[in-house]
Design a protein around this motif. Structure first.
Motif, short mmCIF file in Angstrom:
data_model
loop_
_atom_site.label_atom_id
_atom_site.label_comp_id
_atom_site.label_asym_id
_atom_site.label_seq_id
_atom_site.Cartn_x
_atom_site.Cartn_y
_atom_site.Cartn_z
N LEU A 14 0.94 -6.39 -8.77
CA LEU A 14 0.99 -5.12 -9.48
C LEU A 14 1.71 -4.01 -8.71
CD1 LEU A 14 -2.52 -5.01 -11.22
CD2 LEU A 14 -0.32 -5.73 -12.14
N PRO A 15 1.47 -3.81 -7.40
CA PRO A 15 2.20 -2.74 -6.70
C PRO A 15 3.71 -2.93 -6.75
CG PRO A 15 0.30 -3.40 -5.41
CD PRO A 15 0.42 -4.38 -6.54
N SER A 16 4.19 -4.15 -6.53
CA SER A 16 5.64 -4.39 -6.57
C SER A 16 6.19 -4.18 -7.97
CB SER A 16 5.95 -5.80 -6.08
OG SER A 16 5.26 -6.78 -6.83
N LEU A 17 5.45 -4.62 -8.99
CA LEU A 17 5.90 -4.44 -10.37
C LEU A 17 5.93 -2.96 -10.74
CD1 LEU A 17 6.67 -5.71 -13.09
CD2 LEU A 17 4.23 -5.82 -13.63
N SER B 251 -7.38 -3.67 0.14
CA SER B 251 -7.79 -2.26 0.27
C SER B 251 -7.06 -1.36 -0.72
CB SER B 251 -7.51 -1.76 1.69
OG SER B 251 -6.11 -1.74 1.96
N GLN B 252 -6.16 -1.96 -1.53
CA GLN B 252 -5.32 -1.15 -2.42
C GLN B 252 -6.11 -0.39 -3.48
OE1 GLN B 252 -4.18 -3.61 -0.83
NE2 GLN B 252 -2.02 -3.30 -0.39
N GLY C 61 0.82 -1.20 0.00
CA GLY C 61 0.00 0.00 0.00
C GLY C 61 0.85 1.25 0.00
N LYS C 62 1.96 1.22 0.73
CA LYS C 62 2.85 2.38 0.79
C LYS C 62 3.57 2.59 -0.54
CE LYS C 62 3.77 1.83 5.74
NZ LYS C 62 4.81 1.51 6.75
#
Length: 529
Positions: A476-479, A323-324, A167-168
């Motif tokens: 997806l967030p890490s990518l 929650s992203q 999330g961050k």
């Protein structure tokens, strides 16, 4: 006059230096773009350029005002005519200059500069996140402990840490550094981040992938609400000659008015009441479990896992932390965005502790008898009361994901300007057309049909968590973080992102496969629970 000449010369030298610097930066950016990494899209670069131009004009306007004041006071106003000279930026602090540009880039800067929308505090933002990750889907966590033992408890902690981190980093992808080294918000949503990662070759591909994932997750959430409503009512009144499918149909009949929703103002009034009721229900369940503490089956909690069903538990746990989707919007509406990280920390710590305790205590109470929805294990004397509260919460929670899914579908298929696949479903007066209303009703009926033919709460929850939950929370967030901020990441950040992507991919694939196998087996052998 000599001061004015010196100012012009310095400005020209400064512009020439900026031009050389921009060309060198363009070469470096082009090299990294060919490698697949770029800091910002063309539209974002234009936004930065427009903001820099306005800042430059502002500074020059201040200088020109000072020079004009000096000349008027020292030389009696000089020979300036209309007060403008060649090279003047036409910017004056008193607003007497030419009207501001109404171009698209200017609008972007105005939006970035400030908005008059009401802002929320960190506590209010934390309450929204808590509502998302402490919802009624925690009722399936004891079932995850049934097939995972202590490893399931560890996974609840691990998922909280990873989801907090992703999330961050997702919010970090909304920002870029300007020429002064200050972080500026250049993107507004998950879709904007995805589009920036796929630009310039496929500028809209990423947004479409995220939209599809969002629609699947939102619609599956609606289906789960119908499934759990039918399940709870059937187990609350087993003596009535009404099947679980019939209860699902009755619940859907009560949900048909959702098709007429124009906004969520009326529904939002019940959100706080629903959340408080859910916390009360959790407390009641835990209180009952504590009353039977002397009979807790500690020997049933082991370190082994059910290889076939544990991947389903992974999907259940991941889905409970999702929650992203709305974090970018939430952070953008905070009074102090700098408090976002602190808010994420305490909300996920609280969620981890409460979920872990709830899952463990409930499993210790019923052990191998633990059911997919834990309230079905309660004695019949209190089960009906608790389940009625949960059904009311489920029905009042349904409009939220339903309305969000409708908005995404309408914007993607009916209101996307010249790129829309279908004609606009709204008339010139803003009213919804008849066929648009029919499509909304069709979506409600679709959730009913899915709930009737696939009435398995835990399996559906595990499937959704493995398919879209892991993608939106882990992959997806890490990518995106690696792609957009590659040149600024430290080695341990790269390691974390790669590790999360690999682990998330393995969990997603295995959970999806085993959830599908479980659904096929349940459908084949007509297993109801």
């Amino acid at each position: 006059m000599a001061t004015l000449i010196r100012s012009k010369i310095s400005n020209k030298l400064s512009n020439a230096a900026n031009t050389v610097s921009n060309k060198s930066q363009a070469k470096v950016s082009g090299m990294f773009a060919r490698m697949g990494f770029q800091a910002a899209t063309d539209e974002e670069a234009l936004g930065f350029a427009a903001c820099d131009d306005l800042d430059y004009d502002h500074r020059q306007g201040l200088q020109m005002d000072i020079l004009k004041t000096d000349e008027v006071g020292g030389e009696g106003g000089g020979d300036l005519g209309d007060g403008t000279i060649e090279g003047d930026s036409h910017y004056q602090r008193d607003g007497t200059g030419p009207p501001p540009s109404s171009s698209k880039d200017g609008g972007v800067c105005d939006e970035l500069a400030g908005q008059d929308k009401p802002r929320i505090t960190a506590w209010e933002a934390g309450w929204n996140v808590t509502n998302a990750i402490q919802g009624m889907f925690v009722l399936g966590l004891p079932y995850a402990i049934l097939h995972g033992g202590y490893l399931g408890l560890f996974l609840i902690i691990f998922a909280a840490v990873v989801c907090c981190y992703t999330g961050k980093i997702l919010i970090a992808c909304l920002y870029e550094e300007n020429e002064d080294g200050e972080l500026v918000r250049v993107r507004d949503s998950y879709v904007d981040i995805a589009n920036a990662c796929c630009a310039p070759r496929f500028p809209s591909l990423g947004g479409r992938v995220v939209n599809v994932a969002q629609i699947i997750e939102l619609v599956m959430t609606c289906i789960l609400y119908v499934v759990v409503s039918g399940n709870l009512m059937y187990n609350s009144f087993p003596s009535l000659p009404v099947s679980q499918k019939s209860w699902a149909i009755i619940a859907t009949a009560a949900l048909l008015p959702c098709a007429f929703l124009k906004n969520l103002k009326a529904v939002s009034k019940f959100s706080l009441l629903c959340t408080l009721a859910h916390f009360v229900i959790n407390i009641l369940v835990i209180a009952y479990c504590l009353s039977r503490a002397r009979d807790w089956a500690w020997d049933k909690v082991k370190f082994y896992i059910d290889v076939k069903k544990f991947p389903i538990s992974i999907g259940i746990i991941v889905f409970s932390y999702t929650s992203q989707i709305f974090l970018p919007s939430l952070e953008g509406n905070m009074q102090k965005p700098s408090e976002f990280h602190c808010m994420m920390n305490w909300t996920h710590i609280a969620a981890c502790v409460l979920k872990g305790l709830f899952a463990l205590v409930a499993y210790l109470t019923w052990a191998d008898e633990t059911k997919e929805v834990i309230t079905d294990n309660l004695p019949s004397t209190i089960r009906a009361v608790v389940n009625l509260f949960l059904v009311a919460k489920a029905l009042l929670s349904y409009p939220l994901p339903f309305f969000a899914a409708v908005e995404v579908l309408e914007k993607s298929l009916f209101q996307d300007g010249g790129r829309a696949v279908f004609p606009d479903c709204y008339g010139g007066d803003g009213r919804l057309k008849a066929w648009g209303l029919s499509l909304r009703c069709g979506l409600v009926v679709f959730t009913l049909l899915m709930a009737i033919y696939v009435p398995h709460f835990a399996l559906l929850m595990g499937l959704t968590g493995s398919l879209t939950g892991a993608g939106l929370c882990f992959l997806l967030p890490s990518l995106f973080h690696l792609k957009l901020l590659w040149r600024k990441l430290l080695w341990h950040q790269v390691f974390f992102d790669v590790a999360i992507f690999v682990i998330g991919g393995i969990c997603s694939i295995s959970g999806f496969i085993h959830s599908m196998e479980g659904l096929i087996e349940a459908y084949k052998y007509n297993i109801h629970d």
